[in-house]
Design an enzyme around this catalytic site. Structure first.
Site, PDB file in Angstrom:
ATOM      1  N   CYS A 106      66.502-146.662-118.984  1.00  0.00           N
ATOM      2  CA  CYS A 106      66.608-148.138-119.210  1.00  0.00           C
ATOM      3  C   CYS A 106      67.578-148.817-118.287  1.00  0.00           C
ATOM      4  O   CYS A 106      68.020-148.423-117.429  1.00  0.00           O
ATOM      5  CB  CYS A 106      67.390-148.172-120.830  1.00  0.00           C
ATOM      6  SG  CYS A 106      67.875-146.641-121.235  1.00  0.00           S
ATOM      7  N   ASN A 158      72.214-145.193-120.831  1.00  0.00           N
ATOM      8  CA  ASN A 158      71.041-145.240-119.666  1.00  0.00           C
ATOM      9  C   ASN A 158      70.917-143.644-119.236  1.00  0.00           C
ATOM     10  O   ASN A 158      71.902-143.308-118.614  1.00  0.00           O
ATOM     11  CB  ASN A 158      71.167-146.160-118.795  1.00  0.00           C
ATOM     12  CG  ASN A 158      70.048-146.202-117.689  1.00  0.00           C
ATOM     13  OD1 ASN A 158      69.212-145.124-117.832  1.00  0.00           O
ATOM     14  ND2 ASN A 158      70.381-146.807-116.651  1.00  0.00           N
ATOM     15  N   GLY A 159      69.991-142.968-119.437  1.00  0.00           N
ATOM     16  CA  GLY A 159      69.952-141.527-119.058  1.00  0.00           C
ATOM     17  C   GLY A 159      69.336-140.840-120.164  1.00  0.00           C
ATOM     18  O   GLY A 159      68.619-141.185-121.010  1.00  0.00           O
ATOM     19  N   MET A 196      52.751-117.081-103.305  1.00  0.00           N
ATOM     20  CA  MET A 196      51.773-117.267-104.388  1.00  0.00           C
ATOM     21  C   MET A 196      52.209-117.232-105.820  1.00  0.00           C
ATOM     22  O   MET A 196      53.606-117.346-105.982  1.00  0.00           O
ATOM     23  CB  MET A 196      50.684-116.155-104.251  1.00  0.00           C
ATOM     24  CG  MET A 196      50.340-115.856-102.923  1.00  0.00           C
ATOM     25  SD  MET A 196      49.571-117.147-101.929  1.00  0.00           S
ATOM     26  CE  MET A 196      47.914-117.374-102.725  1.00  0.00           C
ATOM     27  N   GLU A 229      53.493-131.992 -98.857  1.00  0.00           N
ATOM     28  CA  GLU A 229      54.594-132.743 -98.523  1.00  0.00           C
ATOM     29  C   GLU A 229      55.091-132.643 -97.087  1.00  0.00           C
ATOM     30  O   GLU A 229      56.130-133.099 -96.995  1.00  0.00           O
ATOM     31  CB  GLU A 229      55.573-132.311 -99.536  1.00  0.00           C
ATOM     32  CG  GLU A 229      56.516-131.051 -99.128  1.00  0.00           C
ATOM     33  CD  GLU A 229      57.486-130.803 -99.791  1.00  0.00           C
ATOM     34  OE1 GLU A 229      57.994-129.997-100.458  1.00  0.00           O
ATOM     35  OE2 GLU A 229      58.323-131.771 -99.466  1.00  0.00           O
ATOM     36  N   LYS A 282      57.496-123.476-109.071  1.00  0.00           N
ATOM     37  CA  LYS A 282      58.750-123.662-109.321  1.00  0.00           C
ATOM     38  C   LYS A 282      59.319-125.158-109.673  1.00  0.00           C
ATOM     39  O   LYS A 282      59.865-125.601-109.052  1.00  0.00           O
ATOM     40  CB  LYS A 282      59.467-123.334-107.879  1.00  0.00           C
ATOM     41  CG  LYS A 282      58.665-124.023-106.641  1.00  0.00           C
ATOM     42  CD  LYS A 282      59.339-123.717-105.543  1.00  0.00           C
ATOM     43  CE  LYS A 282      58.479-124.392-104.195  1.00  0.00           C
ATOM     44  NZ  LYS A 282      58.802-123.959-102.828  1.00  0.00           N
ATOM     45  N   CYS A 294      42.185-115.928 -96.873  1.00  0.00           N
ATOM     46  CA  CYS A 294      43.370-115.461 -97.509  1.00  0.00           C
ATOM     47  C   CYS A 294      43.049-113.962 -98.355  1.00  0.00           C
ATOM     48  O   CYS A 294      42.118-114.193 -99.005  1.00  0.00           O
ATOM     49  CB  CYS A 294      44.192-116.536 -98.384  1.00  0.00           C
ATOM     50  SG  CYS A 294      45.341-115.878 -99.530  1.00  0.00           S
ATOM     51  N   CYS A 314      53.458-115.139 -97.494  1.00  0.00           N
ATOM     52  CA  CYS A 314      53.448-116.685 -96.894  1.00  0.00           C
ATOM     53  C   CYS A 314      54.861-116.946 -96.444  1.00  0.00           C
ATOM     54  O   CYS A 314      54.898-117.659 -95.535  1.00  0.00           O
ATOM     55  CB  CYS A 314      52.989-117.675 -97.758  1.00  0.00           C
ATOM     56  SG  CYS A 314      51.648-117.204 -98.969  1.00  0.00           S
ATOM     57  N   CYS A 353      51.442-114.090 -91.752  1.00  0.00           N
ATOM     58  CA  CYS A 353      50.193-114.078 -92.471  1.00  0.00           C
ATOM     59  C   CYS A 353      49.112-113.548 -91.375  1.00  0.00           C
ATOM     60  O   CYS A 353      48.901-114.157 -90.332  1.00  0.00           O
ATOM     61  CB  CYS A 353      49.634-115.399 -93.102  1.00  0.00           C
ATOM     62  SG  CYS A 353      48.189-115.380 -93.711  1.00  0.00           S
TER      63      CYS A 353
END
Lengths: 1521, 474
Positions: free
Chosen positions: A55, A281-282, A526, A934, A980, A1145, A1151, A1156
């Site tokens: 908020c 807020n939180g 993996m 990413e 994860k 693979c 990995c 690999c």
């Protein structure tokens, strides 16, 4: 019974064939009849009581307590200027709630009383009450309240119907609108205000308990000091809704206001804020633990003024976290505690690990830590009571709070700067609150109390330091504990323990050994492809059924490693006493630095017996005939009796094993005993120690502590490690033996901190008993006895089965013919646990995708589809028998379906470029979408068939530039990753080659860190802001948010939808990863079947389903998997591992090592170029196989299109051919008809609206100059509601000219005012923003080029160098450009900066965190933890107070003086920067420094990564120049 | 040695030193030497430690290969030996005679491009070296069960069974008609593949574990089966397959024509010192019929016996040969001449009844059948003779069940193999609940390692049937 038969008949007929109501991108599920009865047990998975919020908030106060109408107006206006921080329900009109708390509007109340003919006593007040609509029920409430008030000496003067304008609320809110009345109360006994206030509290609490069955009874406020108004309306309509608020006599000296963003759209009027004292807020992450402990402590809460023991529960157990916190604060205040003290006890700053904290102050916190665990989580709180109005932030400072004081002695504090339009010349000071800081106005004395002053008041309350010195015993660890195995078990004995407690050779070697050798957890790659424990045919650990909770979206995880200073495992062993009494005797305690005990400490604690501390050891081994449940009850009874007799230490021990007996699993025992003691009101009188063979990895400890253990002694782990060392050949190793135990403990502690931080929790005290897990696989009876309140949705083994499992282990344990179990949970072992990607499956998949033959596909599919049930979906089957099949060619062609198929985000960095591109080509050729992951993407791929249509935005923001963002069809915000969740990542240096470094704006060979949280998403409204920013830079892209399955993900999904996302992915725990600690792979995240269904149900219940494309991923392998996912509610499907396998693979799970052998998950040149053999065609063959298989099923089911499949859970049935144990699993909630959308939901559309047209104007007026590349000069006025100013222009620039090509002909924008968040976000080269005024959070985040300057107005009265001019998290992930600001910046300035050059005049905590490049100059003091995780770039810091050495993080960086001799180049560079700063911002500080540069020079530090040489910096300088 | 993920790139696959061809065909001893500790560690360190250990998966006894490779890398020899014995009672033998190129090493991830880890060599190294250093299986924790089991046949199945029985406290008494244990290991497999001292050492080890051997004792002749049934709590049959397949070829009785087994057995008897004189083939032109591992053994034995030439005849292509590629390669190295696509039609003799040639017809290969094996057809008018002084027939073997079996209700398949594990019986339990069987006589002629597997599993089933808890998983 088939689940489908529970669906009403009418629904079935309407479902068939052609549904004309299909709408939105998601297609539509069946329209269930509105009158479908909601049978309990068939309820589905959405629980409307789960909700999160975030908020905007603030307060305005006059220092001298002078009431005015102006204060009220300013408050209401400020509130309406934070509309963008809240959200709107599906009807587009109902707000999530907002409100104001008005301090003593005496004149207003008396005027109203007069108008209504009420006679008010000299001491009187009015309260706002929500009552049931039903008049009889309402009357009962009024009577009850009146009766209770009478008992406490107050008298009701009258009830007033509060005028409201319901039209100002949306239709959804109106459906639940309560009756709203005001009650006027007189103090009759002539008490003082405090006594009156206490009487009001007691009366109200008694009334609440008496009326607990009345749903709509809610006292908004009934207090001597303030009057509240709140409702489910948009902030700008609050005044319309309550005409009272426009009343001319409504004057006040302080107003607290709040605007809510709830993940839910179920209107709950009572949950609007502010509550009676505070607005929050939180999110309180530890709420479950806090509530539990509040219950436990209720039995001893008694102040000299009020005996709280009669109030049960002491704090609300089922409303929002904020409401419970308000309850607890109210208890403390009503009990006589001072607000300054109460707030600091509830939400203490970090004190355990902060060097240089005043010892007296530390003693204050330590004293109270024994009696109150922190209410931990992101928190910005504004609060007011009879004396103070205050604002406080949590220890992490995860919510923003900016303040300003004007010449009329009015103070405003709010989430954003600029919510009041005070001209700069009237502002005498302004600033922001830092982490753990508090700012208060003492209305009695008319002064502002800053944090340090409040600390001083608190530490002087009692001689805490002396008390503690006398009372506390610290059990210090010896450097070397010679008693790791003072009594080593004989090998045969050890083997027996290992077998009895199911410790396999694999666990010994991959978990224990690594912990003891490296002090950290083993890393794996993996995902977890083993069956869920409840489906396994093997005896699995009970701990495996517990899935760790993790923070996503509504609260952030913490980086426990780089932000160590906020974390603490300190554990106190003592009896709790009365919080309200200050007494030196209460300081008596034993302090240990962590709850993981060495043998020595364990014995020391037990040895306290000699000093009169009572202890009882409860043997967990029971006679098998007795039965597990009875044995547990026996433990509870023994514990209760002992504690009643005054025993302080309750030790649960499974050590004394003997034949014929079975050990109760320590977790069951801890859960049951803790729960029992809480219910008996005894838990605070004792400490629960656990001596167990079951605890080995960090998760085990987390479970035990999470269910109430005070400390754990893991004897079997020590014995096993000792044995490992003993068996080693080399004599030399024996020297190390003694330190292995210590290393192991460190490893566990690190792991434990990570588990805490994953949920955003800082201290083990507030994790203890918080039960932050989801149980997948335990029967109701077990949950009720041991883990009550923990979500457990599918049932599973009960006491009998658990006992049978343990019996099986015992049989082997006592039989000498058996060796230690080999294992097979992490890696495939023949004869061990099933693995979904076992060698047969991998081999068959590779054959099928190489040949492309359908027959080979069927062989592969049969291996998967006919496996032993391993995942929840394996217990479900399509109901082919009930369907009317159609011909295969009537099913839509495969080509029409591929757009529902994505490859999951796998970064370039994890994957070799060859593999990454092969995936992209395959998906593009098919018409699906590949996901960049990413790590950025090579710009050469843009516009070609190698372009990834989905571009991921992850917490590291690697390679996220304007150009990257505009080259996407979908922008995916990766909030969490299946393997994860709640954790960051790390790309090891050896994988960072030239290409990776270039794309990530980093240096080759240096490891890269992704932070656990997105530093611009600490809360749901932050996510809304990021989505807004992304839509600005790329208006045509869909924004997707990736979540991970866990109980409550549905609620989060609803919030995400309200935040404006177009797609939501719910990942299962079984998703893959490039590298992750093994315990994260195994224990976090839930199955997607639950998460997907819950999200589908929650979105429907909130009327949001049609706005969202819902995707799932996690271990999907075949057409049958896709079919089931679609039927459970998915529109779209993500695939990670299987396409990798198609590319060659072999599921080697290496990995993270860069070796690999198939050339896929490696950057090694030889492996990539010589050994990668994958072709896009193989990936295509894989998806074709999946879709063709799927089409076959669709034909059998008589369904023509994928769209028609979505959500048709009625076409699934529960398999009846499974064994008895699996029949205990209850999947009916998955197949339950999803809830109906609320009737008032309106048509699909964007939920958030801009309040005015600045963006269209900018584009219209500036756009042509960008199109022409001609540059230009423009001017605008801005306000805080104008967010992401400039970003849309950068998007246009990036599209036309790329990241930097327009720099030569820049556009210049001169802006004035207080600009909103994300100013200049993703700024592209060629855009120069010059702001006179101030800015909020996220300035220049993702900036790639251009220039941003911020300066105060010339007539400002405050001192620029001491005043906040930028908010938090500026330059986050910037890759280039410049930012100059004449003032100070907030927390996390230049976090993950990888290329921007910047100068500011001061910064908050965590400056330059994770920085990998660029130059940061701070001409003033910084906060704590400067440069944590900083691996590149460098910084200049002007250290006038010589305190910087204590404030930087010593791990990766070092400090250098800039001397004339050695660092001439730096000297010149720094002077040049300061000169530029002076010119661009008119900075007086810069002018001062330049005036005496030689004098200032020795006060400057050059800060650089230790790994970087000074020479390389100079090189970087030249490049930067 | 320290773990280096890239070790497989920097260190190549390297077998232990191999005796050069010229020398090895003279002395007839094992052709591979032994690693030293460093060499073994270096080769073991090449293992990638795959998440899916394909080696272990492919191995018929599912040895914990990556785990003992890791122990060897760390120099923990005795632990490796212990672990190796958990799944395989005869690891040093399998390390020598297994066709690793078709099993573990063939499945090794590194096999495709990098050269597989030398699993067999290391397996051999572990037990050879550990035993030489005095390591012995530790049965001190085993509780005697008081049960006794007769094991008939001291071949790989019987030995494996005896080992696993002993580990469960069951006394195993092993009967064999030969004077030494090992069965085919001793009398079939040539000493250049498996030195007879290895088997002798294994005998010592087993005896040290409490296994009792009654050799030179043929059941049904020297002792009656009924007596065993009376004396023992259960009986395990591991009689192997000794009936040679001859294909009904004309001329089998000619002088100079020998079935493979008797030929190899004679060689084994000499190696053991039972027979004083070595069989020799000096100057003879030898033709071996067949393409399996037994044929290769005959080929290579003949070379060592001084044959002037050795030709191996096979009816299909080299790719279709059932034997191990590695063996074929060794044979070729040693001078064997391979003749493909030739189908023997008859063995021709001279007037003295002595073999003089093999009559063959050429074949060509057609399409693959359902099992992926290409069928062949004869080429018309392609008959010819291939001269030979000595012909070995290695077409394979089938079971030759003794007649006393039937009396006890043990049921056979039509091809003579023993039926086990039917109608709710335990694994390897025959139709008579007290009698178990395994190895070649159950599954037909197969690898040593599969016989070991069956013996091991049968022992677990026997223990279960006797109420003694089975060994840990494996």
């Amino acid at each position: 019974m088939k689940a489908a038969s529970t669906i009403p008949q009418g629904a079935r007929t309407r479902m068939s064939g052609t549904d004309q109501h299909a709408q939105g991108p998601s297609g539509i599920g069946p329209k269930y009849s509105d009158s479908a009865p909601a049978e309990p047990g068939y309820q589905g998975l959405f629980d409307p009581t789960l909700e999160h919020d975030g908020c905007g908030f603030g307060l305005i106060a006059h220092l001298d307590d002078a009431p005015s109408r102006e204060i009220v107006d300013l408050g209401l206006n400020a509130l309406s200027r934070m509309t963008h921080r809240g959200a709107v329900a599906a009807d587009g009109e109902s707000g999530d709630g907002c409100g104001v708390l008005i301090r003593r509007p005496e004149a207003f109340i008396r005027t109203l009383a007069e108008d209504h003919g009420f006679s008010l006593a000299p001491l009187a007040t009015a309260g706002l009450v929500f009552l049931p609509i039903d008049e009889t029920a309402a009357a009962r409430c009024r009577q009850e309240l009146a009766a209770q008030l009478a008992k406490t000496g107050s008298r009701i003067a009258g009830w007033r119907q509060v005028p409201i304008n319901p039209q100002a609320a949306g239709p959804l809110a109106r459906e639940r609108l309560p009756r709203i009345e005001q009650v006027f109360v007189n103090a009759d006994r002539g008490e003082d205000a405090a006594g009156f206030q206490r009487g009001l509290y007691v009366a109200r609490r008694r009334a609440e308990m008496a009326l607990s069955d009345v749903q709509d009874f809610h006292v908004v406020t009934l207090a001597e000091h303030s009057l509240g108004y709140k409702g489910m309306v948009m902030p700008e309509r609050l005044r319309d809704f309550y005409p009272d608020l426009a009343h001319p006599r409504l004057a006040s000296s302080a107003v607290v206001f709040h605007q809510r963003f709830s993940t839910n759209t179920m209107p709950r009027w009572a949950l609007a804020q502010p509550f009676r004292f505070l607005a929050h807020n939180g999110e309180i992450n530890t709420i479950r633990g806090n509530r539990f402990w509040a219950r436990a402590r209720g039995a001893r809460m008694r102040s000299p003024f009020v005996d709280f023991r009669e109030f049960k529960p002491l704090v609300s157990q089922d409303s929002s976290d904020s409401a419970s916190l308000d309850n607890m604060l109210e208890v403390l205040l009503t009990g006589g505690m001072d607000l300054l003290q109460a707030m600091r006890i509830l939400i203490p700053p970090a004190w355990q690990n902060v060097d240089g904290m005043d010892p007296d102050l530390r003693a204050f916190y330590e004293y109270f830590a024994l009696h109150m665990e922190p209410w931990d989580g992101p928190a910005g709180i504004v609060v007011a009571d009879s004396r103070y109005a205050a604002c406080a932030l949590d220890r992490n400072g995860l919510r923003p709070a900016r303040w300003a004081l004007n010449a009329n002695r009015m103070l405003v504090v709010a989430s954003e700067a600029g919510v009041v339009d005070w001209p700069a010349r009237e502002i005498v000071a302004k600033g922001r609150l830092g982490p753990g800081e508090m700012l208060a106005v003492d209305l009695h004395r008319g002064e502002v109390l800053e944090s340090s002053r409040i600390d001083q008041i608190n530490r002087e309350r009692a001689p805490f330091k002396r008390w503690l010195k006398q009372g506390v015993r610290y059990l210090e660890t010896d450097l070397i504990d010679p008693r790791l195995a003072a009594e080593p078990l004989a090998p045969t004995e050890l083997l027996r323990y290992q077998k009895l407690f199911n410790l396999s050779a694999e666990e010994r070697d991959t978990v224990l050994k690594v912990l003891a050798e490296t002090e950290g957890e083993a890393i794996g790659s993996m995902g977890d492809d083993t069956p869920l424990p409840l489906l396994s045919k093997r005896v699995r650990s009970l701990y495996d059924a517990f899935r760790q909770a993790f923070a996503q979206v509504t609260n952030p995880p913490i980086d426990s490693y780089r932000e160590k200073l906020v974390m603490s495992l300190h554990t106190q062993i003592a009896r709790e006493s009365n919080l309200f009494e200050l007494n030196p005797a209460y300081a008596r305690q034993v302090m240990i630095n962590s709850p993981v005990l060495s043998q020595r400490k364990f014995l020391q604690i037990l040895g306290l017996r000699d000093e009169g501390v009572g202890s009882v050891v409860i043997d967990l081994n029971y006679l098998a005939e007795q039965g597990l449940d009875a044995a547990l009850q026996r433990c509870c009874a023994i514990a209760e009796a002992a504690v009643r007799e005054g025993t302080l230490l309750v030790v649960l021990s499974d050590r004394a094993i003997r034949e014929g007996h079975l050990p109760i699993h320590a977790l069951l025992a801890v859960g049951a005993v803790h729960q029992h003691l809480v219910e008996s009101g005894l838990r605070s009188d004792c400490n629960l120690l656990v001596e167990t063979g079951t605890a080995r990895d960090p998760h085990h400890f987390a479970c035990l502590i999470g269910y109430g253990a005070t400390a754990v002694y893991p004897y079997l782990a020590y014995q096993t490690i000792y044995d490992l060392a003993r068996s080693a050949d080399a004599e030399a190793r024996s020297v190390e033996h003694r330190e292995l135990g210590r290393s192991y403990r460190r490893g566990i502690r690190n792991g434990l901190l990570k588990i805490l931080s994953k949920m955003g929790i800082s201290t083990v005290a507030s994790y203890r008993g918080a039960a932050l897990f989801e149980i997948v696989g335990l029967a109701k009876e077990v949950v009720a006895r041991c883990f009550a309140g923990t979500p457990s949705r599918v049932g599973g083994p009960g006491f009998d089965e658990l006992q049978a499992d343990q019996q099986q282990l015992a049989d082997r344990a006592w039989n000498t013919g058996f060796g230690v179990e080999p294992g097979g949970l992490f890696k495939y072992i023949h004869g061990g646990e099933y693995h979904a990607f076992n060698p047969d499956v991998v081999g068959a998949l590779q054959v099928a995708t190489l040949t492309g033959e359908h027959a080979d596909w069927l062989k592969y599919a049969a291996l998967v589809n006919q496996r032993e049930p391993s995942m929840l979906r394996d217990l479900l089957e399509p109901d082919f028998a009930a369907a009317t099949p159609i011909a295969l060619d009537e099913v839509e062609p495969a080509s029409a379906m591929f757009r529902a198929f994505d490859s999951a985000g796998m970064s370039l960095g994890a994957l070799s470029p060859e593999a990454h591109e092969a995936l992209a080509i395959a998906m593009n050729r098919l018409g699906g979408r590949s996901n960049s992951g990413e790590g950025g993407e090579d710009p050469l791929r843009y516009g070609t068939e190698k372009n990834s249509k989905i571009k991921q935005i992850a917490s590291g923001r690697f390679g996220v530039t304007p150009e990257y963002l505009v080259n996407a069809e979908v922008l995916q915000i990766k909030v969490a990753q299946g393997a994860k969740p709640g954790e960051g990542g790390q790309l090891p240096g050896h994988k960072v080659n030239e290409l990776i470094a270039r794309l990530r704006y980093a240096k080759p060979g240096i490891g890269l860190i992704s932070p656990p949280p997105h530093h611009d998403i600490y809360s749901i409204e932050d996510l809304a802001q990021l989505i807004y920013d992304l839509k600005q830079i790329n208006p045509t892209a869909l924004v997707s948010v990736k979540l991970v399955s866990h109980a409550g993900v549905g609620t989060i999904a609803a919030g995400v939808a309200k935040a404006g996302a177009d797609l939501i992915t719910v990942s299962g725990y079984d998703g893959g990863t490039g590298a992750s600690p093994l315990t994260s792979i195994k224990y976090a995240g839930g199955p997607w079947e639950l998460g997907l269904t819950e999200a589908h149900h929650a979105l429907r219940a909130n009327g949001l389903r049609d706005r969202i494309v819902l995707q799932t991923d996690g271990g999907l392998k075949t057409g049958l998997d896709v079919l089931k996912a679609a039927l459970l509610g998915a529109d779209s499907f993500g695939f990670g591992t299987a396409p990798m396998i198609a590319l060659g693979c072999k599921y080697l799970r290496i990995c993270h090592l860069n070796n690999c052998a198939t050339g896929i998950a490696t950057q090694h040149h030889v492996l990539r170029t010589k050994h990668f053999k994958g072709m896009p065609e193989q990936v295509m063959a894989y998806f074709i196989g999946v879709v063709e298989e799927l089409r076959g099923y669709m034909a059998q089911l008589g369904v023509h299109t994928l769209k028609e499949l979505t959500g048709r859970s009625d076409l699934l049935q529960i398999r009846s051919d499974t064994d008895a144990r699996r029949q205990r699993i209850d999947l009916r909630p998955l197949l339950a008809p999803p809830p109906n959308p609320p009737a008032a939901a309106c048509a699909p559309g964007r939920l958030t609206r801009d309040s005015d047209d600045i963006h269209p104007r900018l584009l219209a007026e500036v756009g042509p100059a960008i199109e022409a590349g001609s540059g230009g000069h423009f001017s605008y006025a801005v306000r805080n509601v104008h967010r992401a100013v400039g970003t849309a222009l950068s998007g246009l620039i990036a599209r036309r000219h790329g990241n930097t090509a327009m720099s030569a002909n820049p556009i210049r924008l001169d802006l004035s005012g207080s600009v909103g968040q994300s100013f200049g976000a993703f700024n592209a080269g060629g855009l120069e923003l010059h702001l006179t005024g101030e800015a909020n959070d996220y300035v220049g985040k993702g900036m790639a080029g251009g220039l941003i300057t911020v300066r105060p107005p010339d007539d400002a009265r405050y001192v620029a160098r001491e005043s906040a001019i930028l908010g938090n998290t500026c330059l986050y992930g910037a890759t280039g450009g410049e930012l100059f600001a004449a003032g100070t910046a907030g927390q996390r300035f230049a976090v993950r900066n990888s290329g921007a050059t910047t100068m500011v005049e001061g910064a908050g905590d965590h400056c330059c965190e994770y920085m990998t490049g660029g130059v940061v100059a701070v001409l003033g003091s910084t906060g704590l933890n400067f440069g944590a995780g900083m691996t590149g770039g460098f910084a200049y810091v002007l250290d006038l107070d010589r305190g910087f050495v204590d404030r930087y993080n010593h791990e990766l960086i070092d400090l250098n003086r800039i001397t004339l001799e050695g660092l001439e180049a730096h000297l010149q560079h720094l002077r040049g920067l300061i000169e530029r700063h002076r010119v661009l911002t008119g900075s007086a500080l810069a002018a001062d420094i330049l005036d005496d540069f030689r004098g200032y020079l020795p006060r400057f530090w050059l800060v650089k990564p230790k790994a970087a040489g000074l020479d390389s910096l100079i090189h970087a300088l030249r490049r930067a120049a | 040695m320290k773990r280096d993920p890239m070790h497989f790139l920097s260190s190549e696959r390297r077998m232990p030193a191999e005796v050069p061809v010229k020398l090895r065909i003279l002395d007839g001893r094992e052709i591979f030497g032994e690693y030293d500790a460093e060499g073994a560690a270096d080769q073991a360190a090449r293992c990638l430690d795959c998440g899916n250990p394909y080696c272990e998966w492919k191995c018929p006894v599912h040895n914990y290969i990556p785990n003992w490779l890791e122990l060897i890398r760390e120099g923990r020899l005795f632990e490796a030996a212990e672990l190796s014995h958990q799944t395989n009672p005869l690891p040093e033998i399998c390390g020598r005679v297994c066709p690793q190129d078709r099993l573990c090493e063939g499945a090794c991830t590194l096999n495709d491009d990098f050269g597989a880890v030398t699993i067999g060599g290391i397996e051999k190294y572990i037990t050879d070296t550990a035993l030489a250093q005095g390591w012995r299986p530790d049965l001190s924790g085993v509780m005697p069960s008081g049960k006794r089991v007769a094991v008939i046949g001291a071949g790989p199945a019987g030995l494996a069974c005896a080992d696993v029985l002993a580990r469960q406290g069951i006394t195993a008494v092993v009967f064999d008609r030969h004077p030494e244990i090992g069965g085919l290991l001793t009398f079939g497999i040539p000493p250049f593949k498996l030195d007879k001292d290895v088997v002798r050492m294994r005998r010592q080890v087993l005896e040290g574990m409490g296994v009792e051997f009654r050799l030179d004792t043929e059941v049904g002749v020297d002792v009656s089966f009924d007596a065993l049934m009376d004396e023992f709590d259960a009986v395990f049959l591991g009689l192997g397959t000794y009936a040679a397949v001859d294909g009904g070829l004309p001329g089998l009785t000619l002088d100079g024509v020998q079935p493979a087994l008797p030929y190899l057995t004679a060689n084994g008897r000499y190696a053991l010192g039972i027979d004083a004189e070595p069989p020799r083939l000096d100057g003879k032109h030898v033709v071996v019929l067949g393409g399996g591992d037994t044929a290769m053994d005959c080929n290579r034995t003949a070379i060592r016996q001084g044959a002037a030439s050795v030709s191996c005849l096979y009816r299909r292509d080299e790719d279709d040969m059932p034997g191990s590629k590695r063996e074929v390669g060794k044979a070729r190295d040693e001078g064997v001449n391979f003749l493909f696509r030739l189908l023997p039609k008859a063995i021709l003799g001279d007037e003295h009844g002595r073999v003089r040639a093999v009559e063959v017809v050429e074949t060509r290969l057609g399409a693959a059948d359902a099992k992926g094996r290409r069928q062949f057809e004869e080429i018309e008018d392609s008959r010819r003779e291939i001269a030979a002084d000595q012909v070995m027939v290695a077409f394979g073997f089938t079971p030759d069940p003794p007649e006393w079996l039937g009396k006890h209700g043990v049921q056979l398949q039509h091809n003579g193999r023993v039926r086990v594990a039917e109608q709710g019986a335990l694994p390897f339990q025959t139709a008579h609940a007290k009698i178990f069987a395994g190895g070649d006589m159950v599954r037909g002629a197969d690898l040593v390692v599969t016989a070991v597997y069956e013996g091991r599993e049968a022992a677990k089933a026997i223990a279960e049937s006797l109420g003694v808890q089975a060994l840990a998983a494996a």
